[in-house]
Design a protein around this motif. Sequence first.
Motif, PDB file in Angstrom:
ATOM      1  N   ARG A 106      46.030  50.131  38.774  1.00 34.93           N
ATOM      2  CA  ARG A 106      44.623  49.817  39.051  1.00 34.93           C
ATOM      3  C   ARG A 106      43.934  50.980  39.766  1.00 34.93           C
ATOM      4  O   ARG A 106      42.761  51.265  39.517  1.00 34.93           O
ATOM      5  CB  ARG A 106      44.526  48.543  39.877  1.00 34.93           C
ATOM      6  CG  ARG A 106      44.822  47.293  39.072  1.00 34.93           C
ATOM      7  CD  ARG A 106      44.614  46.012  39.861  1.00 34.93           C
ATOM      8  NE  ARG A 106      44.783  44.850  39.008  1.00 34.93           N
ATOM      9  CZ  ARG A 106      45.601  43.852  39.271  1.00 34.93           C
ATOM     10  NH1 ARG A 106      46.319  43.841  40.388  1.00 34.93           N
ATOM     11  NH2 ARG A 106      45.704  42.834  38.436  1.00 34.93           N
ATOM     12  N   ASP A 143      38.078  51.731  36.255  1.00 31.80           N
ATOM     13  CA  ASP A 143      37.652  50.361  36.556  1.00 31.80           C
ATOM     14  C   ASP A 143      38.887  49.476  36.689  1.00 31.80           C
ATOM     15  O   ASP A 143      39.473  49.078  35.689  1.00 31.80           O
ATOM     16  CB  ASP A 143      36.738  49.836  35.446  1.00 31.80           C
ATOM     17  CG  ASP A 143      36.294  48.403  35.679  1.00 31.80           C
ATOM     18  OD1 ASP A 143      36.530  47.853  36.788  1.00 31.80           O
ATOM     19  OD2 ASP A 143      35.699  47.817  34.749  1.00 31.80           O
ATOM     20  N   ALA A 163      39.255  46.487  37.105  1.00 31.30           N
ATOM     21  CA  ALA A 163      39.120  45.197  36.422  1.00 31.30           C
ATOM     22  C   ALA A 163      39.578  45.277  34.960  1.00 31.30           C
ATOM     23  O   ALA A 163      39.760  44.245  34.325  1.00 31.30           O
ATOM     24  CB  ALA A 163      37.683  44.711  36.500  1.00 31.30           C
TER      25      ALA A 163
END
Length: 195
Positions: free
Chosen positions: A35, A40, A42
């Motif tokens: 991550r 990003d 997400a």
Amino acid sequence: MSESNMRPDKERCEAYRQFERIHAAFRAGDIDALRAAVDDPACIPNGPMPPGIGACLEYAIYHSALPFVRTLLDAGADPRPADHAGFPPLLAALSCTLAPPGGSARADVVELLRLLLDFGADPAQRGINDYTALHMAVSVRNLPAVALLLAAGADAACRTRIDDCETPREMAEAMGLSDIARLLAAHGGQRQDTK
């Protein structure tokens, strides 16, 4: 050399460094590092990854240990993606039966298939060459995978809709894989009618 002429080289270098960080996170099985490495966070596990990575779950199938594949599935990775570039998760896993040039085969392909099936992967989902997972298992000569897929409800009579329009059994027979052909025949695998 002007600053504007150097920018593409700097951008390529940064893209390569980002790719290295992402690859290292997949190899280490570290979802937090993954991550942190993407633009990003997400996008993990189902969003668009940077160029050269492809789908997150597919990349993990090729480059990560089994526990990290489970981590991604637990985080919501889709085991039945509509957009899979020819290698939905089961086909990607089966392709790891054979060693790529300069690499090595996965020793845990059957366990990986079982994990994907447990999370809802579809043995009927088609990919490259219009193969189902059962067609792919035959093509890579993986008898234990064929048995697992049949136990999971794979259709032994399913035909490809292109090329030779073969069933998995016909493929096995054409390849001289008598053990696989017998197993498929016992599960309703058909032959083409010959005239």
